[in-house]
Motif scaffolding. Structure first.
Motif, PDB file in Angstrom:
ATOM      1  N   UNK A 194       0.673  -1.367   0.202  1.00  0.00           N
ATOM      2  CA  UNK A 194       0.272  -0.012  -0.008  1.00  0.00           C
ATOM      3  C   UNK A 194       0.686   1.444   0.364  1.00  0.00           C
ATOM      4  N   UNK A 195       2.108   0.978   0.175  1.00  0.00           N
ATOM      5  CA  UNK A 195       2.793   2.559   0.694  1.00  0.00           C
ATOM      6  C   UNK A 195       2.737   2.905   1.670  1.00  0.00           C
ATOM      7  N   UNK A 223      -5.341   2.297   9.500  1.00  0.00           N
ATOM      8  CA  UNK A 223      -4.992   1.339  10.076  1.00  0.00           C
ATOM      9  C   UNK A 223      -3.416   1.466  10.525  1.00  0.00           C
ATOM     10  N   UNK A 224      -2.438   2.091   9.440  1.00  0.00           N
ATOM     11  CA  UNK A 224      -1.316   1.824  10.182  1.00  0.00           C
ATOM     12  C   UNK A 224      -0.714   3.227  11.138  1.00  0.00           C
ATOM     13  N   UNK A 225      -1.810   3.901  10.886  1.00  0.00           N
ATOM     14  CA  UNK A 225      -1.866   5.482  11.818  1.00  0.00           C
ATOM     15  C   UNK A 225      -2.210   4.928  13.190  1.00  0.00           C
ATOM     16  N   UNK A 226      -3.079   3.802  13.253  1.00  0.00           N
ATOM     17  CA  UNK A 226      -3.883   3.753  14.219  1.00  0.00           C
ATOM     18  C   UNK A 226      -3.228   2.312  14.753  1.00  0.00           C
ATOM     19  N   UNK A 227      -2.057   1.608  14.078  1.00  0.00           N
ATOM     20  CA  UNK A 227      -1.040   1.144  14.983  1.00  0.00           C
ATOM     21  C   UNK A 227       0.150   1.876  15.770  1.00  0.00           C
ATOM     22  N   UNK A 228       0.349   2.971  15.123  1.00  0.00           N
ATOM     23  CA  UNK A 228       1.572   3.875  15.751  1.00  0.00           C
ATOM     24  C   UNK A 228       1.142   4.552  17.100  1.00  0.00           C
ATOM     25  N   UNK A 229      -0.266   4.554  16.664  1.00  0.00           N
ATOM     26  CA  UNK A 229      -0.087   5.308  17.970  1.00  0.00           C
ATOM     27  C   UNK A 229      -1.456   4.239  19.624  1.00  0.00           C
ATOM     28  N   UNK A 253       1.820 -10.342  14.367  1.00  0.00           N
ATOM     29  CA  UNK A 253       2.133 -10.424  13.553  1.00  0.00           C
ATOM     30  C   UNK A 253       1.069 -12.126  13.395  1.00  0.00           C
ATOM     31  N   UNK A 254       1.306 -12.687  14.432  1.00  0.00           N
ATOM     32  CA  UNK A 254       0.463 -13.986  15.206  1.00  0.00           C
ATOM     33  C   UNK A 254      -0.900 -14.037  14.868  1.00  0.00           C
ATOM     34  N   UNK A 255      -1.290 -13.069  15.427  1.00  0.00           N
ATOM     35  CA  UNK A 255      -2.853 -12.704  15.668  1.00  0.00           C
ATOM     36  C   UNK A 255      -3.107 -11.997  14.451  1.00  0.00           C
ATOM     37  N   UNK A 256      -2.532 -11.555  13.446  1.00  0.00           N
ATOM     38  CA  UNK A 256      -3.442 -10.973  12.297  1.00  0.00           C
ATOM     39  C   UNK A 256      -3.281 -12.152  11.099  1.00  0.00           C
ATOM     40  N   UNK A 281      -8.980 -11.250   8.507  1.00  0.00           N
ATOM     41  CA  UNK A 281      -9.111 -11.327   6.835  1.00  0.00           C
ATOM     42  C   UNK A 281      -8.739 -10.405   6.028  1.00  0.00           C
ATOM     43  N   UNK A 282      -8.008  -9.462   5.923  1.00  0.00           N
ATOM     44  CA  UNK A 282      -7.712  -8.752   4.863  1.00  0.00           C
ATOM     45  C   UNK A 282      -5.883  -9.079   4.675  1.00  0.00           C
ATOM     46  N   UNK A 283      -5.248  -9.463   4.510  1.00  0.00           N
ATOM     47  CA  UNK A 283      -4.141  -9.618   4.116  1.00  0.00           C
ATOM     48  C   UNK A 283      -3.200  -8.955   3.714  1.00  0.00           C
ATOM     49  N   UNK A 284      -4.046  -8.276   2.875  1.00  0.00           N
ATOM     50  CA  UNK A 284      -3.345  -6.880   2.349  1.00  0.00           C
ATOM     51  C   UNK A 284      -3.005  -5.828   3.098  1.00  0.00           C
ATOM     52  N   UNK A 285      -3.668  -5.508   4.235  1.00  0.00           N
ATOM     53  CA  UNK A 285      -3.688  -5.271   5.258  1.00  0.00           C
ATOM     54  C   UNK A 285      -3.039  -5.118   7.000  1.00  0.00           C
ATOM     55  N   UNK A 286      -2.580  -6.384   6.578  1.00  0.00           N
ATOM     56  CA  UNK A 286      -1.993  -6.438   7.702  1.00  0.00           C
ATOM     57  C   UNK A 286      -0.558  -6.123   7.801  1.00  0.00           C
ATOM     58  N   UNK A 287       0.377  -5.842   6.535  1.00  0.00           N
ATOM     59  CA  UNK A 287       1.504  -5.146   6.365  1.00  0.00           C
ATOM     60  C   UNK A 287       1.371  -3.372   7.025  1.00  0.00           C
ATOM     61  N   UNK A 288       0.967  -3.161   6.891  1.00  0.00           N
ATOM     62  CA  UNK A 288       0.312  -1.596   7.400  1.00  0.00           C
ATOM     63  C   UNK A 288       0.373  -1.726   8.506  1.00  0.00           C
ATOM     64  N   UNK A 289      -0.402  -2.634   9.394  1.00  0.00           N
ATOM     65  CA  UNK A 289      -0.579  -2.209  10.971  1.00  0.00           C
ATOM     66  C   UNK A 289       0.713  -3.399  11.586  1.00  0.00           C
TER      67      UNK A 289
END
Length: 147
Positions: A40-41, A68-74, A96-99, A120-128
């Motif tokens: 996602x960049x 999602x990435x911002x929330x994770x950083x928070x 990582x294991x949870x996701x 269920x949305x693997x494409x979102x995991x990296x940002x999180x």
């Protein structure tokens, strides 16, 4: 798409995304690490300063990510001060294991259960994962140079 967006980008995620602690780079960091998501960049840069025991005493973040990435950083930034490399690596690995569905809970780090709808949305995991990967590596590097 509307169902995915409403489940993933709920009011709690959006609230966290607007309240990232420790925004801005540190002038005198012991280590800095940047992580990017090729999907996602999204990009997160984490600066840390550690004490003689390898615990974070100062944290800086530059976050250019989706909500999602911002929330994770928070979530990471809200609880990182005082943590050491082992605690941060454990949080990174548990998330990582949870996701990935390899464990039922996200571990001991407060607030990570908010990402359950993203599983269920693997494409979102990296940002999180970005902020947790960056802070764990930054503290590991910092403790090498401080030791």
């Amino acid at each position: 798409m509307a169902l995915m967006s409403s489940a993933l980008y709920n009011k709690d995620i959006l609230r966290l995304a607007t309240a990232i602690p420790h925004l801005g780079r540190l002038d005198h960091a012991d280590a800095s690490v940047e992580r990017r998501s090729p999907v996602c960049g999204s990009r997160v840069t984490v600066d840390v300063a550690v004490d003689g025991e390898g615990r974070i005493v100062a944290l800086g973040q530059d976050v250019r990510a989706c909500a999602l990435g911002q929330a994770s950083a928070a979530i990471m930034g809200g609880h990182a001060i005082g943590r050491d490399a082992a605690e941060l690596a454990a949080a990174r690995d548990a998330l990582a294991a949870f996701l990935a569905g390899e464990r039922d809970d996200p571990g001991a780090w407060p607030g990570l259960d908010i990402f359950a709808p993203a599983r269920p949305h693997k494409a979102r995991h990296a940002s999180i994962r970005l902020a947790f990967e960056a802070v764990a590596e930054a503290v590991a590097r910092a403790t090498e140079t401080v030791a």
